[in-house]
Design a protein around this motif. Structure first.
Motif, PDB file in Angstrom:
ATOM      1  N   TYR A 199       0.801  -1.220   0.000  1.00  0.00           N
ATOM      2  CA  TYR A 199       0.000   0.000   0.000  1.00  0.00           C
ATOM      3  C   TYR A 199       0.838   1.277   0.000  1.00  0.00           C
ATOM      4  CZ  TYR A 199      -4.897   0.837  -0.361  1.00  0.00           C
ATOM      5  OH  TYR A 199      -6.126   1.119  -0.875  1.00  0.00           O
ATOM      6  N   GLU A 200       2.002   1.190  -0.623  1.00  0.00           N
ATOM      7  CA  GLU A 200       2.822   2.393  -0.780  1.00  0.00           C
ATOM      8  C   GLU A 200       2.471   3.013  -2.134  1.00  0.00           C
ATOM      9  OE1 GLU A 200       6.981   1.477   1.351  1.00  0.00           O
ATOM     10  OE2 GLU A 200       6.420   0.038  -0.174  1.00  0.00           O
ATOM     11  N   ILE A 201       1.290   3.646  -2.165  1.00  0.00           N
ATOM     12  CA  ILE A 201       0.755   4.096  -3.456  1.00  0.00           C
ATOM     13  C   ILE A 201       1.628   5.150  -4.141  1.00  0.00           C
ATOM     14  CG2 ILE A 201      -1.298   5.024  -4.628  1.00  0.00           C
ATOM     15  CD1 ILE A 201      -1.566   2.151  -3.498  1.00  0.00           C
ATOM     16  N   PRO A 202       2.131   6.184  -3.448  1.00  0.00           N
ATOM     17  CA  PRO A 202       3.009   7.142  -4.145  1.00  0.00           C
ATOM     18  C   PRO A 202       4.212   6.446  -4.778  1.00  0.00           C
ATOM     19  CG  PRO A 202       2.413   7.984  -1.980  1.00  0.00           C
ATOM     20  CD  PRO A 202       1.924   6.572  -2.037  1.00  0.00           C
ATOM     21  N   LYS A 203       4.755   5.446  -4.063  1.00  0.00           N
ATOM     22  CA  LYS A 203       5.895   4.706  -4.596  1.00  0.00           C
ATOM     23  C   LYS A 203       5.485   3.946  -5.867  1.00  0.00           C
ATOM     24  CE  LYS A 203       9.506   1.479  -3.350  1.00  0.00           C
ATOM     25  NZ  LYS A 203       9.962   0.449  -2.426  1.00  0.00           N
ATOM     26  N   MET A 204       4.270   3.383  -5.810  1.00  0.00           N
ATOM     27  CA  MET A 204       3.780   2.645  -6.973  1.00  0.00           C
ATOM     28  C   MET A 204       3.698   3.566  -8.202  1.00  0.00           C
ATOM     29  SD  MET A 204       0.189   0.643  -7.418  1.00  0.00           S
ATOM     30  CE  MET A 204      -0.696   2.027  -8.061  1.00  0.00           C
ATOM     31  N   TYR A 205       3.138   4.763  -7.984  1.00  0.00           N
ATOM     32  CA  TYR A 205       3.075   5.739  -9.084  1.00  0.00           C
ATOM     33  C   TYR A 205       4.471   6.073  -9.613  1.00  0.00           C
ATOM     34  CZ  TYR A 205      -1.888   6.978  -8.977  1.00  0.00           C
ATOM     35  OH  TYR A 205      -3.240   6.965  -9.107  1.00  0.00           O
ATOM     36  N   ALA A 206       5.382   6.314  -8.660  1.00  0.00           N
ATOM     37  CA  ALA A 206       6.751   6.669  -9.054  1.00  0.00           C
ATOM     38  C   ALA A 206       7.383   5.552  -9.889  1.00  0.00           C
ATOM     39  CB  ALA A 206       7.589   6.964  -7.823  1.00  0.00           C
ATOM     40  N   LEU A 207       7.113   4.302  -9.475  1.00  0.00           N
ATOM     41  CA  LEU A 207       7.689   3.162 -10.203  1.00  0.00           C
ATOM     42  C   LEU A 207       7.079   3.024 -11.601  1.00  0.00           C
ATOM     43  CD1 LEU A 207       7.965   0.566  -7.313  1.00  0.00           C
ATOM     44  CD2 LEU A 207       9.850   1.470  -8.691  1.00  0.00           C
ATOM     45  N   ILE A 208       5.779   3.336 -11.680  1.00  0.00           N
ATOM     46  CA  ILE A 208       5.129   3.282 -13.003  1.00  0.00           C
ATOM     47  C   ILE A 208       5.792   4.301 -13.934  1.00  0.00           C
ATOM     48  CG2 ILE A 208       2.989   3.774 -14.257  1.00  0.00           C
ATOM     49  CD1 ILE A 208       1.471   2.619 -11.819  1.00  0.00           C
ATOM     50  N   ILE A 209       6.046   5.505 -13.376  1.00  0.00           N
ATOM     51  CA  ILE A 209       6.702   6.537 -14.196  1.00  0.00           C
ATOM     52  C   ILE A 209       8.106   6.085 -14.607  1.00  0.00           C
ATOM     53  CG2 ILE A 209       7.582   8.912 -14.191  1.00  0.00           C
ATOM     54  CD1 ILE A 209       5.191   9.555 -12.301  1.00  0.00           C
ATOM     55  N   ILE A 210       8.818   5.483 -13.658  1.00  0.00           N
ATOM     56  CA  ILE A 210      10.177   5.003 -13.976  1.00  0.00           C
ATOM     57  C   ILE A 210      10.122   3.936 -15.074  1.00  0.00           C
ATOM     58  CG2 ILE A 210      12.102   3.628 -13.047  1.00  0.00           C
ATOM     59  CD1 ILE A 210      11.734   5.260 -10.437  1.00  0.00           C
ATOM     60  N   THR A 211       9.142   3.037 -14.979  1.00  0.00           N
ATOM     61  CA  THR A 211       8.985   2.004 -16.014  1.00  0.00           C
ATOM     62  C   THR A 211       8.698   2.654 -17.370  1.00  0.00           C
ATOM     63  OG1 THR A 211       8.015   0.619 -14.311  1.00  0.00           O
ATOM     64  CG2 THR A 211       7.795  -0.147 -16.561  1.00  0.00           C
ATOM     65  N   GLY A 212       7.884   3.712 -17.334  1.00  0.00           N
ATOM     66  CA  GLY A 212       7.596   4.437 -18.577  1.00  0.00           C
ATOM     67  C   GLY A 212       8.852   5.030 -19.179  1.00  0.00           C
ATOM     68  N   ILE A 213       9.672   5.649 -18.311  1.00  0.00           N
ATOM     69  CA  ILE A 213      10.925   6.244 -18.800  1.00  0.00           C
ATOM     70  C   ILE A 213      11.825   5.156 -19.367  1.00  0.00           C
ATOM     71  CG2 ILE A 213      13.022   7.457 -18.094  1.00  0.00           C
ATOM     72  CD1 ILE A 213      11.273   8.923 -16.000  1.00  0.00           C
ATOM     73  N   PHE A 214      11.847   4.024 -18.698  1.00  0.00           N
ATOM     74  CA  PHE A 214      12.647   2.886 -19.142  1.00  0.00           C
ATOM     75  C   PHE A 214      12.227   2.451 -20.556  1.00  0.00           C
ATOM     76  CE2 PHE A 214      12.733  -1.814 -19.393  1.00  0.00           C
ATOM     77  CZ  PHE A 214      14.095  -2.027 -19.311  1.00  0.00           C
ATOM     78  N   GLY A 215      10.917   2.300 -20.747  1.00  0.00           N
ATOM     79  CA  GLY A 215      10.411   1.904 -22.061  1.00  0.00           C
ATOM     80  C   GLY A 215      10.704   2.951 -23.119  1.00  0.00           C
ATOM     81  N   TYR A 216      10.508   4.214 -22.736  1.00  0.00           N
ATOM     82  CA  TYR A 216      10.764   5.306 -23.675  1.00  0.00           C
ATOM     83  C   TYR A 216      12.226   5.298 -24.104  1.00  0.00           C
ATOM     84  CZ  TYR A 216      11.236  10.054 -25.452  1.00  0.00           C
ATOM     85  OH  TYR A 216      11.499  11.129 -26.242  1.00  0.00           O
ATOM     86  N   ALA A 217      13.119   5.125 -23.111  1.00  0.00           N
ATOM     87  CA  ALA A 217      14.551   5.146 -23.415  1.00  0.00           C
ATOM     88  C   ALA A 217      14.926   4.011 -24.365  1.00  0.00           C
ATOM     89  CB  ALA A 217      15.355   5.042 -22.129  1.00  0.00           C
TER      90      ALA A 217
END
Lengths: 252, 234
Positions: free
Chosen positions: A215-233
């Motif tokens: 239930y660390e929701i802000p962390k979950m959001y942050a990780l989703i963004i990081i995954t997005g950056i990873f895919g974009y890169a």
């Protein structure tokens, strides 16, 4: 940095951030589901600075890379052969179309039966998916090569090894590369999913699901963004390589 | 060099070529003139060995004649991912000195590291022609090589083609839509009828490719035109 880039990379993402903040303060959603973007931002930078996800990202990257590498080694030669030899294409067209129509997620249980729940299973699924994409794109590239190249090779009696390498293979490269780009996108999706659901203890997908479960929701959001950056890169790198290699298509 | 006897060709139900008889000597420059879609390119493809579905006999003076086919569209014979230099040799073992000499002759040497898409249409066509000379081709087959070039470029390419041709004198068969070019370049002009193509007339040019104005140029020009018109009526 010119103003177009400022708009693209700073202003528009900033606007998204602002809209998010607005949604948060207007309490459109339950704050437990939709946390303060500022909190997500802090979490994002905390993860980056403490390099918490570095090993997860590395492992996800490794799985994607091995999957793609296997698909290149199998898919390109097989695609070239199937595209070049019409009889081979005619006999295999149906079975290839059928096999690649099976949603790869439907193969999860089967793969686990064969390879267990380790890295091999994940990579095998990724390789299966990407190989079919690269193979089909490569054979399409060969079949849609300018027919006059074949005439030219015949009239000038061009040596066969040169013909296969420098005409068939090079000529198919634009299609091979568009296959690679599709394969990378789908491969990332698949690897993240397998990391979530096929007994993983690491990888970006696992990190996201762990944050969710804790239930660390802000962390979950942050990780989703990081995954997005990873895919974009990854996609960016692929398209940069593509531009360097296939210099001739930009002219047409 | 080539003996063509009773050559016929059909595409499913349509006859394209009908009873073509032709004898071409070594070192001859032949132009083929005929209406659009009459089968000129088909004839050229058959002679080049690209198309072997035909009736009749074609006899070459020897086996494995080195042939070159200059396509109407120069892009069809250029690999866009290879430089000018690589496009000239196309994986064959050819002395680099020879490639250099010929490319220098046609002023393409300075573009050797460029890619075909960086060249003009005329330069590409010139490169295709140069390649045929680099290969020492014994039989040149040109399919309307100048049709996509503007007047200035055409004059230039034509000049280089004639210069190199006069040195090596390869047997040449050129399809042309331009009567002037055909009269100026050829030893003989073959005029084909509409589909199914038959030979309407073969006009022999005396003293061909002479410098300045060709004697009797107008006479030949009229003769070709006349044959074409008569062929239409028939």
């Amino acid at each position: 940095m010119n103003y177009k880039r400022v708009i693209r990379y700073v202003l528009i993402p900033g606007l998204f951030f602002l809209v998010g903040t607005l949604i948060y303060y207007c309490k459109v959603f339950n704050p437990l589901m939709f946390p303060n973007p500022l909190l997500v931002g802090t979490e994002f930078f905390r993860i980056i600075i403490l390099q918490e996800t570095l090993s997860d990202m590395g492992l996800t990257f490794y799985r994607v890379l091995i999957g793609i590498a296997i698909s290149l080694v199998i898919g390109i030669p097989a695609g070239l052969a199937i595209g070049y030899f019409k009889k081979l294409y005619d006999s295999l067209e149906f079975i290839i179309d059928f096999l690649r129509s099976i949603p790869v997620t439907a193969l999860f249980p089967l793969t686990m039966l064969f390879f267990g729940i380790g890295d091999t299973a994940k990579i095998a699924l990724a390789a299966w998916l990407t190989t079919t994409i690269i193979l089909v794109n490569t054979s399409y590239g060969v079949r849609h090569l300018n027919k006059s190249y074949f005439n030219m090779a015949k009239v000038y009696n061009i040596p066969k090894p040169y013909f296969f390498k420098n005409i068939i293979f090079y000529g198919s490269l634009p299609h091979i590369f568009s296959g690679i780009r599709i394969a990378i996108s789908l491969c990332i999706i698949l690897i993240i999913v397998t990391e979530m659901f096929i007994g993983s203890v690491n990888g970006l997908g696992n990190a996201i699901i762990n944050a969710h479960l804790a239930y660390e929701i802000p962390k979950m959001y942050a990780l989703i963004i990081i995954t997005g950056i990873f895919g974009y890169a990854l996609n960016k790198v692929a398209s940069l390589i593509e531009k360097r290699v296939i210099h001739w298509t930009k002219q047409h | 060099m080539i003996e063509v006897k009773n050559l016929s060709k059909r595409f499913s139900k349509n006859a394209v070529l009908k009873g073509i008889n032709l004898s071409i000597k070594k070192g001859e420059f032949i132009s083929i003139i005929g209406p659009n879609g009459c089968g000129k390119t088909t004839l050229l493809k058959i002679l080049s060995g690209l198309d072997d579905h035909y009736l009749g006999h074609i006899k070459y003076s020897k086996e494995n004649i080195r042939k070159s086919f200059i396509f109407q569209n120069s892009d069809d014979s250029m690999l866009p991912w290879k430089t000018v230099l690589e496009n000239t040799s196309l994986g064959k073992k050819i002395s680099s000195k020879k490639v250099k000499t010929i490319l220098q002759k046609v002023d393409l040497w300075k573009f050797r590291k460029n890619y075909p898409y960086e060249l003009s249409g005329g330069m590409k066509q010139l490169l295709a022609i140069s390649r045929a000379f680099v290969y020492d081709s014994e039989l040149f087959l040109l399919d309307e090589p100048f049709s996509s070039l503007d007047h200035y470029m055409k004059t230039n390419v034509l000049k280089y083609l004639l210069e190199m041709w006069k040195e090596k004198r390869p047997t040449t068969i050129m399809i042309s839509h331009n009567i002037e070019d055909a009269v100026m370049m050829s030893d003989r002009i073959i005029i084909l009828s509409e589909r199914p193509a038959k030979i309407l007339n073969i006009i022999k040019i005396d003293n061909p490719r002479s410098k300045g104005t060709l004697p009797h140029f107008n006479k030949y020009h009229r003769e070709v035109l006349h044959t074409i018109k008569r062929g239409r009526v028939l």
